[in-house]
Design a protein around this motif. Structure first.
Motif, short mmCIF file in Angstrom:
data_model
loop_
_atom_site.label_atom_id
_atom_site.label_comp_id
_atom_site.label_asym_id
_atom_site.label_seq_id
_atom_site.Cartn_x
_atom_site.Cartn_y
_atom_site.Cartn_z
N ALA A 7 -3.28 -0.76 9.74
CA ALA A 7 -2.10 -1.11 9.39
C ALA A 7 -1.37 -0.75 11.07
N ASP A 8 -0.51 -1.11 11.52
CA ASP A 8 0.26 -0.73 12.88
C ASP A 8 1.30 0.52 12.47
N ILE A 9 1.13 1.03 12.13
CA ILE A 9 2.81 2.17 11.90
C ILE A 9 3.10 3.37 12.64
N ALA A 10 4.35 3.25 13.12
CA ALA A 10 4.13 4.42 13.53
C ALA A 10 5.94 5.09 13.03
N VAL A 11 5.22 6.26 13.30
CA VAL A 11 6.54 7.41 12.45
C VAL A 11 7.08 7.76 13.59
N HIS A 12 8.37 8.09 13.86
CA HIS A 12 9.67 8.50 14.83
C HIS A 12 11.11 8.95 13.82
N GLY A 13 10.48 10.62 13.51
CA GLY A 13 11.98 10.62 12.42
C GLY A 13 11.65 10.94 11.48
N ALA A 14 12.81 10.38 10.74
CA ALA A 14 13.00 9.36 9.58
C ALA A 14 12.68 8.07 9.49
N THR B 154 4.57 -11.19 9.28
CA THR B 154 4.05 -11.46 11.06
C THR B 154 5.26 -10.67 11.59
N THR B 155 6.70 -10.32 11.51
CA THR B 155 7.38 -9.23 11.92
C THR B 155 6.97 -8.14 11.83
N ALA B 156 7.43 -7.79 13.43
CA ALA B 156 7.87 -6.45 13.15
C ALA B 156 9.41 -5.36 12.09
N SER B 157 9.02 -4.33 11.41
CA SER B 157 10.09 -4.17 10.33
C SER B 157 10.21 -2.47 11.02
N MET B 158 11.73 -2.05 10.78
CA MET B 158 11.65 -0.75 10.89
C MET B 158 12.60 -0.20 9.32
N ILE B 159 11.39 1.06 8.98
CA ILE B 159 11.74 1.27 7.50
C ILE B 159 12.30 3.19 7.40
N THR B 160 13.29 3.32 6.84
CA THR B 160 13.99 4.41 7.05
C THR B 160 14.47 5.26 5.64
#
Ligand code: UD1
Length: 428
Positions: free
Chosen positions: A353-360, A328-334
Motif C-alpha cells: 500500500a502507499d499510505i503516508a501519515v501526517h499528524g491525524a 484508483t484515486t487518492a483518499s485522505m483519512i482523518t
C-alpha cells in the motif's frame, strides 16, 4: 499464538450472519448489577470480551447461566441470564480490568446499587492514552466521592447518588453509558448534555427502560433521567453489530464481491453507507438483511473523517484504509477520536500500500495491487483491516497476534470461507 493465513484473490459471494453487537452487549451485561432480579440478554455474541466481563461480573456476585439458544432473524445467538441477588464484592481487580478497558463500565452501576466501588484504572492502551476522567467527573457531579490510590478508583456515595446536570466537554460513549447506569437509581433528575448518540447507548437506554428506568432523549445529545428507587429484571435482545456489518460490507467491496449481511440494518451504518456508495459500492436493503456488491467497477478514492455517531465510526477507519488502498484515486483519512490509531499503516505498506501519515491524517494513494506478506495485528480493528487487505493481495498473507481479532469477531474465518475466501487459522 494463533495466526490467520489467507490466499488472496477470491471474489466473495454468499451470505454472512451478523452477530449481536459487542459494544452494546458489554454495558447491557453491566446493567445486571442494577437489580436483584434476573436480566436475560439474547443475541449475545461469543467473544473473548464477553467472557472477560462475565468473569468480572461473577466476582461482584452476578450468577450467570445460559437460558438457551434463540433464533433471531435467521441466526443463533446466546441467551444469558444474569442475576445479582446481592453484590458480594465491589472491587474490579487489575487482572481483569487490564484485559479490557470496558470493564470500567461496572463503576456507575456498582456505585448506584452498592454505594461504593473500587475499580482498577484501565491503564494504557494500544490506541492512545484513553483516560477515564469524564466518567469520574460525571459521577462526582452525581454526588460520588472519588479518590485515586494505588492504581485504583475508589468511589463512594454513602448517602446515595443524586440527580444533576452534566455537560460532556466532548462526546464519550463509555462515560455516557456509565453515567446513565448511575443516574437511573439516583435521587431526582439527571440531565446529560452533549451525550453520545451511538446506537449502543440507545440500546442500553431501551434495556434500562424495560427494567423500569425512566429515560428520555436517548439517541439525541440530551438525555434526561428521572431516578427510581429500584429496577426489576427483564429480557432484552442485543442489537446487531454495526462494526461487524461494516467490516463484511468492506470484504464484499474490496473483493468486488456480492454478499448479503443477514440481520444487518442500513440505518445503523448511515455514514459508512454514504461513503461506500461514493466510492462505487452498492448497498441495498433486502428481506432479512443488507446486500452489498461491487461488480466490474473501480473503486474511487473518498475523503473520510472519523466522528462520533452519526458520523463515520473510528472503529471502521482501519478497514476503510484497506479498501482505499485499492482505489484508483487518492483518499485522505482523518482520525479525530483516538490518537495513535494508525498502527496498521506500516503493516499495510509492507503489503504494497502507499499510505503516508501526517499528524491525524493519512494520505492513501490507491495501488494497482497489494501483495501478501507476514503482518502483525496491533489492535482489534487494525487486525481485521489486515485480513481485508489479505483477501485481495496477490499471494499469501499471514496475520499474527489474532487474539486481538478474537475480542470482537466471532468465527471470522468460517464466515469469510463460506463466501469463497481461502482463509484458515493456524494454531500456535
Ligand atoms: C467506545 C467503544 C470503542 C469505540 C469508541 C469510540 C465500547 C466498549 N468501546 O469506547 O470501540 O472506538 O467508543 O466510538 O463501546 N476520553 C477521555 N476521557 C474519558 C473518556 C474518553 O478523554 O473519560 C476520550 C478517549 O480517549 C477518546 C474519546 O474520548 O479519545 C472517545 O472515547 P469514548 O467514546 O469514551 O470511547 P470508549 O467508550 O472507550
Amino acid at each position: 499464538m494463533d495466526r490467520i493465513r489467507i490466499q488472496g484473490g477470491n471474489r466473495l459471494e454468499g451470505r454472512i450472519p451478523i452477530g449481536g453487537a459487542k459494544n452494546a452487549a458489554l454495558p447491557l451485561m453491566a446493567a445486571s448489577l442494577l437489580t436483584d432480579e434476573q436480566l436475560a440478554l439474547s443475541n449475545l455474541p461469543h467473544l473473548a470480551d464477553i467472557s472477560t466481563l462475565a468473569n468480572l461480573l461473577s466476582g461482584h456476585g452476578v450468577a450467570i447461566h445460559m437460558v438457551g439458544e434463540e433464533t433471531n432473524e435467521g441466526h443463533v445467538g446466546r441467551v444469558l441470564g444474569l442475576q445479582a441477588k446481592e453484590i458480594t464484592s465491589t472491587t474490579a481487580p487489575y487482572e481483569l480490568v487490564r484485559r479490557m478497558r470496558a470493564s470500567v463500565l461496572v463503576l456507575g452501576a456498582l456505585l448506584a446499587r452498592a454505594g461504593q466501588a473500587e475499580v482498577s484504572l484501565p491503564g494504557g492502551c494500544a490506541i492512545g492514552t484513553r483516560p477515564v476522567d469524564l466518567h469520574l467527573k460525571g459521577l462526582q457531579q452525581l454526588g460520588a466521592e472519588i479518590e485515586l490510590r494505588e492504581g485504583y478508583i475508589h468511589a463512594s456515595a454513602k448517602k446515595g447518588l443524586h440527580g444533576a446536570r452534566f455537560v460532556f466537554p466532548f462526546v464519550s460513549v463509555g462515560a455516557t453509558e456509565n453515567l446513565l447506569m448511575a443516574a437511573v437509581l439516583a435521587r431526582g433528575e439527571t440531565e446529560l448534555a452533549n451525550a453520545a448518540r451511538e446506537p449502543e447507548v440507545v440500546d442500553l437506554a431501551a434495556c434500562l427502560a424495560t427494567m423500569g428506568a425512566k429515560i428520555e432523549g436517548a439517541g439525541t445529545d440530551t438525555i434526561r433521567v428521572q431516578g427510581v428507587d429500584r429496577l426489576h429484571g427483564g429480557t432484552h435482545a442485543v442489537i446487531p453489530d454495526r462494526i461487524e456489518t461494516g467490516t463484511y460490507a468492506m470484504a464484499a467491496a474490496i473483493t468486488g464481491g456480492d454478499i448479503v449481511l443477514e440481520g444487518a440494518r442500513l440505518g445503523q451504518i448511515g455514514a459508512l453507507a454514504e461513503i461506500l456508495t461514493e466510492a462505487g459500492v452498492t448497498l441495498e436493503e433486502v428481506p432479512g438483511g443488507l446486500r452489498v456488491h461491487r461488480r466490474n467497477a473501480d473503486l474511487t478514492g473518498v475523503n473520510v473523517m472519523t466522528e462520533p455517531f452519526p458520523g463515520f465510526p473510528t472503529d471502521m477507519q482501519a478497514q476503510m484504509m484497506a479498501l482505499m488502498s485499492t482505489a484508483t484515486t487518492a483518499s485522505m483519512i482523518t482520525e479525530t477520536i483516538f490518537e495513535n490509531r494508525f498502527m496498521h499503516v506500516p503493516e499495510m505498506n509492507r503489503m504494497g500500500a502507499d499510505i503516508a501519515v501526517h499528524g491525524a491524517s493519512a494520505m492513501v494513494r490507491g495501488v494497482t495491487g497489494l501483495v501478501g506478506a507476514e503482518v502483525m495485528a496491533t489492535d482489534l480493528r487494525a487486525s481485521v483491516s489486515l485480513v481485508l487487505a489479505g483477501l485481495v493481495a496477490d499471494g499469501e498473507t499471514v496475520v499474527h497476534r489474532v487474539y486481538h481479532l478474537d475480542r470482537g469477531y466471532e468465527r471470522l474465518e468460517e464466515k469469510l470461507a463460506a463466501c469463497g475466501a481461502e482463509i484458515e487459522r493456524l494454531k500456535h
